[in-house]
Design a protein around this motif. Structure first.
Motif, mmCIF file in Angstrom:
data_model
loop_
_atom_site.group_PDB
_atom_site.id
_atom_site.type_symbol
_atom_site.label_atom_id
_atom_site.label_comp_id
_atom_site.label_asym_id
_atom_site.label_seq_id
_atom_site.Cartn_x
_atom_site.Cartn_y
_atom_site.Cartn_z
ATOM 1 N N ILE A 31 0.869 -1.178 0.000
ATOM 2 C CA ILE A 31 0.000 0.000 0.000
ATOM 3 C C ILE A 31 0.901 1.221 0.000
ATOM 4 O O ILE A 31 2.014 1.161 0.521
ATOM 5 C CB ILE A 31 -0.946 -0.029 1.222
ATOM 6 C CG1 ILE A 31 -2.067 0.984 1.036
ATOM 7 C CG2 ILE A 31 -0.195 0.263 2.522
ATOM 8 C CD1 ILE A 31 -3.355 0.582 1.657
ATOM 9 N N GLY A 35 -2.612 5.802 1.205
ATOM 10 C CA GLY A 35 -3.614 4.801 1.573
ATOM 11 C C GLY A 35 -3.434 4.322 3.000
ATOM 12 O O GLY A 35 -4.411 4.124 3.733
ATOM 13 N N LEU A 39 -6.244 4.659 5.866
ATOM 14 C CA LEU A 39 -6.802 3.465 6.504
ATOM 15 C C LEU A 39 -6.499 3.440 8.000
ATOM 16 O O LEU A 39 -7.315 2.963 8.797
ATOM 17 C CB LEU A 39 -6.280 2.204 5.808
ATOM 18 C CG LEU A 39 -6.827 2.024 4.384
ATOM 19 C CD1 LEU A 39 -6.119 0.884 3.670
ATOM 20 C CD2 LEU A 39 -8.326 1.786 4.395
ATOM 21 N N ARG A 139 -11.988 -0.467 7.479
ATOM 22 C CA ARG A 139 -10.643 -0.613 6.938
ATOM 23 C C ARG A 139 -10.518 -1.861 6.068
ATOM 24 O O ARG A 139 -10.015 -1.786 4.938
ATOM 25 C CB ARG A 139 -9.616 -0.699 8.073
ATOM 26 C CG ARG A 139 -8.210 -0.997 7.593
ATOM 27 C CD ARG A 139 -7.377 -1.558 8.733
ATOM 28 N NE ARG A 139 -7.888 -2.852 9.155
ATOM 29 C CZ ARG A 139 -7.904 -3.297 10.421
ATOM 30 N NH1 ARG A 139 -7.426 -2.556 11.377
ATOM 31 N NH2 ARG A 139 -8.384 -4.499 10.705
ATOM 32 N N ALA A 143 -9.785 -2.009 2.151
ATOM 33 C CA ALA A 143 -8.515 -2.605 1.731
ATOM 34 C C ALA A 143 -8.728 -3.932 1.005
ATOM 35 O O ALA A 143 -7.770 -4.559 0.567
ATOM 36 C CB ALA A 143 -7.607 -2.810 2.947
ATOM 37 N N LEU B 137 -14.894 5.194 -3.935
ATOM 38 C CA LEU B 137 -14.623 4.132 -2.958
ATOM 39 C C LEU B 137 -15.855 3.246 -2.785
ATOM 40 O O LEU B 137 -15.767 2.018 -2.830
ATOM 41 C CB LEU B 137 -14.226 4.727 -1.603
ATOM 42 C CG LEU B 137 -12.888 5.447 -1.496
ATOM 43 C CD1 LEU B 137 -12.681 5.958 -0.077
ATOM 44 C CD2 LEU B 137 -11.743 4.539 -1.904
ATOM 45 N N THR B 147 -10.123 -0.918 -4.275
ATOM 46 C CA THR B 147 -10.395 0.511 -4.229
ATOM 47 C C THR B 147 -9.148 1.301 -4.579
ATOM 48 O O THR B 147 -8.035 0.787 -4.600
ATOM 49 C CB THR B 147 -10.865 0.943 -2.834
ATOM 50 O OG1 THR B 147 -9.793 0.733 -1.918
ATOM 51 C CG2 THR B 147 -12.073 0.156 -2.385
ATOM 52 N N LEU B 149 -7.497 3.163 -2.807
ATOM 53 C CA LEU B 149 -6.473 3.176 -1.766
ATOM 54 C C LEU B 149 -5.439 2.091 -1.989
ATOM 55 O O LEU B 149 -4.368 2.113 -1.397
ATOM 56 C CB LEU B 149 -7.120 2.988 -0.388
ATOM 57 C CG LEU B 149 -8.134 4.060 0.005
ATOM 58 C CD1 LEU B 149 -8.824 3.690 1.300
ATOM 59 C CD2 LEU B 149 -7.442 5.406 0.156
ATOM 60 N N LYS B 150 -5.765 1.117 -2.844
ATOM 61 C CA LYS B 150 -4.846 0.023 -3.085
ATOM 62 C C LYS B 150 -4.144 0.142 -4.443
ATOM 63 O O LYS B 150 -3.371 -0.731 -4.809
ATOM 64 C CB LYS B 150 -5.628 -1.315 -3.060
ATOM 65 C CG LYS B 150 -6.219 -1.670 -1.730
ATOM 66 C CD LYS B 150 -5.207 -2.239 -0.780
ATOM 67 C CE LYS B 150 -4.801 -3.647 -1.180
ATOM 68 N NZ LYS B 150 -3.845 -4.213 -0.235
ATOM 69 N N ARG B 152 -2.292 2.770 -6.016
ATOM 70 C CA ARG B 152 -1.155 3.641 -6.265
ATOM 71 C C ARG B 152 -1.449 4.703 -7.310
ATOM 72 O O ARG B 152 -0.521 5.291 -7.880
ATOM 73 C CB ARG B 152 0.092 2.830 -6.685
ATOM 74 C CG ARG B 152 0.635 1.930 -5.613
ATOM 75 C CD ARG B 152 1.917 1.222 -6.078
ATOM 76 N NE ARG B 152 2.792 2.111 -6.815
ATOM 77 C CZ ARG B 152 3.224 1.901 -8.048
ATOM 78 N NH1 ARG B 152 2.884 0.822 -8.695
ATOM 79 N NH2 ARG B 152 4.002 2.767 -8.642
ATOM 80 N N THR B 207 5.755 3.141 -1.090
ATOM 81 C CA THR B 207 4.807 2.035 -1.026
ATOM 82 C C THR B 207 5.466 0.878 -0.298
ATOM 83 O O THR B 207 6.635 0.606 -0.527
ATOM 84 C CB THR B 207 4.437 1.601 -2.458
ATOM 85 O OG1 THR B 207 4.053 2.752 -3.191
ATOM 86 C CG2 THR B 207 3.329 0.581 -2.475
#
Lengths: 220, 220, 220
Positions: A31, A35, A39, A139, A143, B137, B147, B149-150, B152, B207
């Motif tokens: 991640i 992110g 989260l 979360r 995720a 999201l 989503t 958030l995963k 990049r 990351t």
């Protein structure tokens, strides 16, 4: 140091633990830092936010932004020092801190709901549990990970027991509010800590067996 | 044409872009027209709806249903013309319109939160970002996709920079509200457009590497 | 027995059906009793809760905790008797009861939104559908399963048709509120029951074909 100050500081320690365990729950799967911080923040304040929306009261962090700052800061530090934090003994410490946070936030939430006289006697229990596990559920959903509800972890059940006891005792002995709160928090903390220490899980006979074992293994 | 009318029309263009990119995000994986319209609508109005729930104000679309009609209509058309829209140049155009929508909605949301004097100075930033990315999201979670958030993607970070700058400038120079808003919107638009144009991503050193690469590949 | 009492009892029957079908939707993939009860409860009250949050009114179950007790009880019993309930004829009965619940809750929700004169004429339809399917969406997301929106099931479309008809008729003939409600509920019930009976799905030409068939098969 007064009781209020102590409770506040413990609350902040719990927020730190929630954010850190939140970040550590997602970093093993890759991640970016943005992110991870989002989260971590969601893990720390998500449960209480949903509770306040359902109660119809202003969200708790609007009045005290320290919850946000502390959660964001802890998430940021957790992302940076992630390789250090995943060392077994440190990760363990964070799990116990997380148990402390869970035990306090659940009882505080039940208390808040009872003060508002909202949906007695079941709503304080439901919203106590929701406050404790809601952030982690959010979360995991964001995720793309299996949530707590699928993992047989002894996490929500100690919280539920503590909240049920709290509401029961407070209905019978309304004069001992503080004592009851402390006792029930300690009960949750002990049960959850035991689950961490001995790696306890929900026993299999309380679980339906997956009838798609093969396909689930390969698909999910 | 007044500034307000222009802003309103740009807002509607942004709504169209959100709905269309929302539908295009889910159609490659197979979806029926009902699901596509629901997910397009959610992409377009989801972020603002969550923001308004947290602020405790009536949801923005209750007062102006055009947001709903435009989003539903755009989703419907996007579903029908999907094979056309996925042609590279048209898809690109929608991505830039989406960037326009993001830049405007984020700053408008930050502005709304500051007017309400809600959780200054961090809440306007958080809720500006939430308004911009919340709908996407929700869509990804409901469609079972990874989503933002995963991924990049450089999507939320430009928005965050713009909102931080907006709140900072407006705290120091409260007299230049309109100018600040325009400048920060343009900043987000430029950053996001650059990310689309040069296909920029969050650099790998920001990351955590997935430590389950093999299993993640096969499982997820 | 008055009409109100009948409606209330039917509402409770619908709550039972929602909770039971909710539990049965997650048990085949392996879940413990706590997760099953939480997901059954969420299926039963989730949709109405989101509706009330968007409307900005107190959540419906705060005023009448029977919804919670009945949903929790039904979930618990469903978990215990799960092997019995998955027998084909009993499961079928629950699906029809679920259809009854959907048809009533959707029209009740549309009615509630119209009474509040909230975002007419589109919001009653949207929130009617959301009330009917929101709980199931939440459950699937938390259980890590593909949601309704991805499954081509004829579930939300009958509800949408019924809600559209209800709002249309009530706008033209406001004097026949009860009759209109009954007719539209029956329409949803008939359409949904037909879909269950003949195993109807959204036709493929109303669906975009998955272009990642191979990868989706193996990955998801």
């Amino acid at each position: 140091m007064s009781v209020d100050t102590l409770q506040y500081l413990l609350g902040m320690a719990g927020t730190v633990a929630f954010a850190v365990t939140g970040v550590l729950a997602v970093t093993p799967r890759g991640i970016d830092f943005f992110g991870a911080c989002v989260l971590g923040l969601i893990t720390a304040i998500g449960g209480g936010t949903i509770r306040d929306l359902i109660l119809g009261v202003p969200v708790f962090w609007a009045a005290d932004l320290n919850y946000i700052w502390v959660a964001l800061g802890a998430s940021f530090v957790a992302f940076l020092t992630e390789r250090l934090l995943t060392r077994r003994e440190i990760h363990r410490t964070m799990l116990y801190l997380d148990a402390l946070g869970v035990s306090m936030f659940a009882i505080q939430a039940a208390q808040k709901v009872m003060w508002l006289d909202f949906g007695m006697p079941i709503a304080p229990i439901l919203l106590g549990v929701l406050t404790a596990i809601g952030g982690g559920l959010l979360r995991d959903v964001l995720a793309g990970q299996p949530t707590l509800l699928k993992r047989r972890e002894l996490y929500a059940i100690p919280v539920t027991c503590g909240c049920i006891l709290y509401v029961t005792l407070l209905t019978w002995f309304p004069a001992y509010a503080v004592l009851t709160g402390v006792v029930c928090s300690l009960l949750i903390l002990c049960l959850r800590s035991s689950a961490i220490y001995w790696d306890l899980h929900v026993p299999l006979w309380l679980t339906t067996q997956s009838r798609h074992t093969d396909s689930t293994q390969s698909k999910k």
